[in-house]
Design a protein around this motif. Structure first.
Motif, PDB file in Angstrom:
ATOM      1  N   ILE A   7      16.965  30.700  79.070  1.00 38.91           N
ATOM      2  CA  ILE A   7      15.848  31.381  79.717  1.00 38.91           C
ATOM      3  C   ILE A   7      15.581  32.675  78.959  1.00 38.91           C
ATOM      4  O   ILE A   7      16.425  33.565  78.908  1.00 38.91           O
ATOM      5  CB  ILE A   7      16.149  31.695  81.195  1.00 38.91           C
ATOM      6  N   GLY A   8      14.386  32.765  78.373  1.00 36.12           N
ATOM      7  CA  GLY A   8      14.009  33.917  77.569  1.00 36.12           C
ATOM      8  C   GLY A   8      13.867  33.542  76.107  1.00 36.12           C
ATOM      9  O   GLY A   8      14.441  32.543  75.640  1.00 36.12           O
ATOM     10  N   GLY A  11      15.321  39.281  72.330  1.00 40.81           N
ATOM     11  CA  GLY A  11      16.526  39.589  71.574  1.00 40.81           C
ATOM     12  C   GLY A  11      17.793  38.996  72.161  1.00 40.81           C
ATOM     13  O   GLY A  11      18.631  38.439  71.433  1.00 40.81           O
ATOM     14  N   LEU A  12      17.967  39.110  73.489  1.00 43.91           N
ATOM     15  CA  LEU A  12      19.165  38.539  74.113  1.00 43.91           C
ATOM     16  C   LEU A  12      19.229  37.032  73.909  1.00 43.91           C
ATOM     17  O   LEU A  12      20.294  36.470  73.650  1.00 43.91           O
ATOM     18  CB  LEU A  12      19.194  38.854  75.609  1.00 43.91           C
ATOM     19  N   ALA A  13      18.091  36.370  74.040  1.00 46.14           N
ATOM     20  CA  ALA A  13      18.059  34.917  73.870  1.00 46.14           C
ATOM     21  C   ALA A  13      18.411  34.528  72.442  1.00 46.14           C
ATOM     22  O   ALA A  13      19.139  33.550  72.208  1.00 46.14           O
ATOM     23  CB  ALA A  13      16.682  34.379  74.242  1.00 46.14           C
ATOM     24  N   LEU A  63      20.814  32.326  81.530  1.00 50.63           N
ATOM     25  CA  LEU A  63      19.825  33.397  81.641  1.00 50.63           C
ATOM     26  C   LEU A  63      20.104  34.454  80.581  1.00 50.63           C
ATOM     27  O   LEU A  63      21.068  35.212  80.688  1.00 50.63           O
ATOM     28  CB  LEU A  63      19.888  34.025  83.033  1.00 50.63           C
ATOM     29  N   ALA A  64      19.266  34.507  79.563  1.00 52.72           N
ATOM     30  CA  ALA A  64      19.395  35.505  78.498  1.00 52.72           C
ATOM     31  C   ALA A  64      18.240  36.493  78.624  1.00 52.72           C
ATOM     32  O   ALA A  64      17.375  36.611  77.755  1.00 52.72           O
ATOM     33  CB  ALA A  64      19.408  34.832  77.133  1.00 52.72           C
ATOM     34  N   ILE A  65      18.240  37.197  79.758  1.00 48.81           N
ATOM     35  CA  ILE A  65      17.188  38.153  80.111  1.00 48.81           C
ATOM     36  C   ILE A  65      17.863  39.459  80.504  1.00 48.81           C
ATOM     37  O   ILE A  65      18.827  39.459  81.274  1.00 48.81           O
ATOM     38  CB  ILE A  65      16.346  37.626  81.293  1.00 48.81           C
ATOM     39  N   SER A  67      16.535  42.181  82.174  1.00 48.68           N
ATOM     40  CA  SER A  67      16.122  42.789  83.436  1.00 48.68           C
ATOM     41  C   SER A  67      16.843  42.144  84.614  1.00 48.68           C
ATOM     42  O   SER A  67      16.661  40.942  84.866  1.00 48.68           O
ATOM     43  CB  SER A  67      14.614  42.636  83.629  1.00 48.68           C
ATOM     44  N   PRO A  68      17.647  42.904  85.370  1.00 47.58           N
ATOM     45  CA  PRO A  68      18.319  42.306  86.531  1.00 47.58           C
ATOM     46  C   PRO A  68      17.352  41.714  87.551  1.00 47.58           C
ATOM     47  O   PRO A  68      17.629  40.658  88.131  1.00 47.58           O
ATOM     48  CB  PRO A  68      19.109  43.483  87.119  1.00 47.58           C
ATOM     49  N   ALA A  69      16.217  42.366  87.772  1.00 48.45           N
ATOM     50  CA  ALA A  69      15.266  41.868  88.767  1.00 48.45           C
ATOM     51  C   ALA A  69      14.676  40.527  88.344  1.00 48.45           C
ATOM     52  O   ALA A  69      14.564  39.593  89.155  1.00 48.45           O
ATOM     53  CB  ALA A  69      14.152  42.894  88.983  1.00 48.45           C
ATOM     54  N   VAL A  70      14.305  40.411  87.079  1.00 43.94           N
ATOM     55  CA  VAL A  70      13.753  39.146  86.582  1.00 43.94           C
ATOM     56  C   VAL A  70      14.833  38.070  86.567  1.00 43.94           C
ATOM     57  O   VAL A  70      14.589  36.902  86.879  1.00 43.94           O
ATOM     58  CB  VAL A  70      13.146  39.339  85.177  1.00 43.94           C
ATOM     59  N   LYS A  71      16.049  38.480  86.230  1.00 44.55           N
ATOM     60  CA  LYS A  71      17.173  37.546  86.219  1.00 44.55           C
ATOM     61  C   LYS A  71      17.369  36.922  87.600  1.00 44.55           C
ATOM     62  O   LYS A  71      17.533  35.705  87.735  1.00 44.55           O
ATOM     63  CB  LYS A  71      18.432  38.306  85.788  1.00 44.55           C
ATOM     64  N   ARG A  72      17.347  37.752  88.631  1.00 46.96           N
ATOM     65  CA  ARG A  72      17.507  37.253  89.999  1.00 46.96           C
ATOM     66  C   ARG A  72      16.384  36.283  90.360  1.00 46.96           C
ATOM     67  O   ARG A  72      16.630  35.200  90.903  1.00 46.96           O
ATOM     68  CB  ARG A  72      17.516  38.420  90.985  1.00 46.96           C
ATOM     69  N   GLN A  73      15.165  36.666  90.049  1.00 45.33           N
ATOM     70  CA  GLN A  73      14.011  35.832  90.381  1.00 45.33           C
ATOM     71  C   GLN A  73      14.092  34.468  89.698  1.00 45.33           C
ATOM     72  O   GLN A  73      13.879  33.420  90.334  1.00 45.33           O
ATOM     73  CB  GLN A  73      12.731  36.555  89.957  1.00 45.33           C
ATOM     74  N   MET A  74      14.421  34.462  88.411  1.00 44.53           N
ATOM     75  CA  MET A  74      14.487  33.206  87.669  1.00 44.53           C
ATOM     76  C   MET A  74      15.658  32.344  88.138  1.00 44.53           C
ATOM     77  O   MET A  74      15.535  31.117  88.237  1.00 44.53           O
ATOM     78  CB  MET A  74      14.604  33.496  86.175  1.00 44.53           C
ATOM     79  N   HIS A  75      16.775  32.963  88.431  1.00 46.43           N
ATOM     80  CA  HIS A  75      17.937  32.206  88.898  1.00 46.43           C
ATOM     81  C   HIS A  75      17.624  31.480  90.201  1.00 46.43           C
ATOM     82  O   HIS A  75      17.902  30.278  90.344  1.00 46.43           O
ATOM     83  CB  HIS A  75      19.123  33.157  89.080  1.00 46.43           C
ATOM     84  N   GLU A  76      17.045  32.190  91.146  1.00 44.96           N
ATOM     85  CA  GLU A  76      16.726  31.577  92.434  1.00 44.96           C
ATOM     86  C   GLU A  76      15.741  30.425  92.267  1.00 44.96           C
ATOM     87  O   GLU A  76      15.884  29.363  92.888  1.00 44.96           O
ATOM     88  CB  GLU A  76      16.176  32.642  93.385  1.00 44.96           C
TER      89      GLU A  76
END
Length: 207
Positions: A7-8, A11-13, A63-65, A67-76
């Protein structure tokens, strides 16, 4: 090798793609940025905004994102779609057997995780960071390169810790807080606060 969805496409991805190559084949990426996928010549397919396990050809996702907020949203969202999130530890990192890593946790190269540590779901420990004994990190935390978290410290969910920041032992950091790069945190941090400097002080202008 098993195939995975990343996911992403930032750079992290790209970093995680390199780190996981010895263990996984990348089936593709979920992102809203097809241009990054093409520009960086990332392997596999690009899925824009949404994908099912059947379309991706795998149920495993990382999840290679940042932003913690986006990470939570995508995970759910992806859990509901039927994906699962294994943990990943780079072989150069040291994770004590008595520690606990939640689903979807990523431990990048050259990290040290001490005994009794608990890391919540989909938290990301970037390269060169250290987590002292008995520290607890909530879900969706992002600990960036070189950061150090002292023994018995406690980070609530979705905390962002900047590169080379230090959180001293037994300090508690509230949910959704941001610790800036290089900050030295010596006392309790309120939920949602942004902390900067040495010693760290709250910077409301950045919240």
């Amino acid at each position: 090798m098993e195939s995975v969805l990343i996911i992403g496409t930032g750079g992290l991805a790209r970093e995680f793609t390199a780190w996981c190559a010895a263990r996984y084949t990348v089936a593709g990426y979920l992102s809203n940025n097809a241009e990054e996928h093409a520009a960086y010549r990332l392997p596999g397919r690009i899925f824009i905004d949404q994908v099912t396990p059947e379309q991706a050809g795998t149920r495993l996702a990382f999840l290679a994102i940042g932003s913690p907020a986006v990470k939570r949203q995508m995970h759910e969202r992806l859990l509901q779609a039927g994906f699962s999130f294994p943990s990943f530890v780079h072989p150069s990192s040291s994770v004590a057997p008595a520690s606990q890593l939640g689903d979807g946790v990523i431990v990048a190269p050259n990290c040290t995780v001490g005994p009794g540590v608990v890391v919540g779901r989909c938290s990301y420990l970037n390269f060169g960071c250290g987590i002292g004994h008995d520290a607890v990190l909530g879900d969706y935390c992002q600990v960036n390169p070189g950061a150090q978290i002292g023994g018995n410290a406690a980070l609530d969910s979705a905390v962002l810790v900047g590169s080379n920041a230090t959180i001293l032992q037994k300090v508690r950091v509230g949910a959704d807080a941001t610790i800036a790069s290089g900050a030295l945190v010596m006392a309790r941090v309120t939920a949602g606060a942004t902390m900067m400097g040495n010693p760290a002080k709250r910077m409301r202008a950045f919240e």
